[in-house]
Design a protein around this motif. Structure first.
Motif, short mmCIF file in Angstrom:
data_model
loop_
_atom_site.label_atom_id
_atom_site.label_comp_id
_atom_site.label_asym_id
_atom_site.label_seq_id
_atom_site.Cartn_x
_atom_site.Cartn_y
_atom_site.Cartn_z
N CYS A 101 -8.94 7.17 5.43
CA CYS A 101 -8.74 6.59 6.76
C CYS A 101 -8.61 7.69 7.81
O CYS A 101 -7.95 8.70 7.56
N THR B 59 -5.37 6.40 1.32
CA THR B 59 -4.53 5.20 1.20
C THR B 59 -4.90 4.43 -0.06
O THR B 59 -6.09 4.24 -0.34
N ARG C 47 -0.68 11.04 4.14
CA ARG C 47 -1.22 11.49 5.43
C ARG C 47 -1.47 13.00 5.33
O ARG C 47 -0.58 13.80 5.53
N HIS D 105 -6.02 10.21 6.20
CA HIS D 105 -5.12 9.73 5.17
C HIS D 105 -5.90 9.25 3.95
O HIS D 105 -7.00 8.71 4.11
N LEU E 272 -6.26 -7.48 5.35
CA LEU E 272 -6.91 -6.62 4.37
C LEU E 272 -6.45 -7.07 2.99
O LEU E 272 -5.25 -7.12 2.72
N TYR F 137 1.45 -0.24 14.76
CA TYR F 137 2.13 1.05 14.81
C TYR F 137 2.45 1.36 16.26
O TYR F 137 1.63 1.09 17.13
N GLU G 205 -9.06 2.97 14.20
CA GLU G 205 -9.07 3.42 12.81
C GLU G 205 -10.41 3.13 12.17
O GLU G 205 -11.02 2.09 12.44
N HIS H 91 3.86 -0.27 9.22
CA HIS H 91 3.59 -1.43 10.06
C HIS H 91 4.87 -2.19 10.36
O HIS H 91 5.70 -2.36 9.47
N SER I 170 0.26 5.54 1.30
CA SER I 170 -0.68 6.35 2.05
C SER I 170 -0.18 7.78 2.14
O SER I 170 0.98 8.02 2.45
N TYR J 108 -3.81 -2.69 14.78
CA TYR J 108 -3.56 -1.40 15.42
C TYR J 108 -3.89 -1.51 16.91
O TYR J 108 -4.94 -1.08 17.36
N TYR K 177 -15.46 0.49 7.21
CA TYR K 177 -15.23 -0.44 8.32
C TYR K 177 -14.58 0.30 9.48
O TYR K 177 -13.77 1.20 9.29
N ILE L 286 -2.72 -6.45 9.55
CA ILE L 286 -2.75 -5.18 10.29
C ILE L 286 -3.35 -5.42 11.67
O ILE L 286 -4.36 -6.13 11.81
N TRP M 86 0.84 -1.20 0.00
CA TRP M 86 0.00 0.00 0.00
C TRP M 86 0.87 1.24 0.00
O TRP M 86 2.05 1.18 0.32
#
Ligand code: 9YT
Length: 131
Positions: free
Chosen positions: A105, A40, A25, A38, A95, A123, A57, A117, A23, A52, A85, A50, A21
């Motif tokens: 995001c 993405t 920001r 962001h 994902l 993160y 998020e 990541h 992104s 978090y 989501y 992923i 990906w």
């Protein structure tokens, strides 16, 4: 008031490129809004792990098709334009982009802009969540 364009942000160090990906920001911690925002792009035919653990998020699909699988229960949810989501449980997930997907995001607490990541999909924590 702050005004930025995606085109300008993409030409700056706000754009982070990862393996599956990239992104941009557009709004970050130093803007002092309590969240970050962001745009993405998830690449086609990819899967990203992923988790978090330190952030909440929400992700809105602008274009493209894919799916998200929550690892705790193995549920798979399709993603299409118009899908939002919400990772309200710090859900660990996979994902998958079937096609390239463009996503909007938001993160709470906000990212500082440098995060990618680690191998466990996490993160580092940069700030406490806003109540
Ligand atoms: C949808 C998602 O979480 N993609 C990973 C990139 C993330 N949105 C970011 O760091 O900007």
């Amino acid at each position: 008031m702050i005004v930025r364009t995606l085109a300008d942000c993409e030409q700056s160090n706000r754009k982070i490129v990862s393996e599956t990906w990239d992104s941009t920001r557009m709004l970050l911690k130093d803007d002092k809004m309590g969240f970050s925002f962001h745009i993405t792009t998830i690449y086609a035919n990819t899967e990203t792990h992923i988790w978090y653990q330190n952030h909440l998020e929400s992700v809105y699909c602008i274009s493209g098709e894919g799916e998200i699988e929550t690892i705790a229960d193995g549920k798979i949810y399709p993603i299409a334009p118009g899908t939002l989501y919400i990772l309200d449980q710090h859900d660990e997930h996979l994902l998958r982009g079937t096609t390239e997907m463009q996503m909007a995001c938001v993160f709470n607490p906000p990212l500082n802009g440098k995060e990618v990541h680690d191998e466990s999909g996490v993160y580092p924590l940069e700030a406490e969540p806003v109540a």
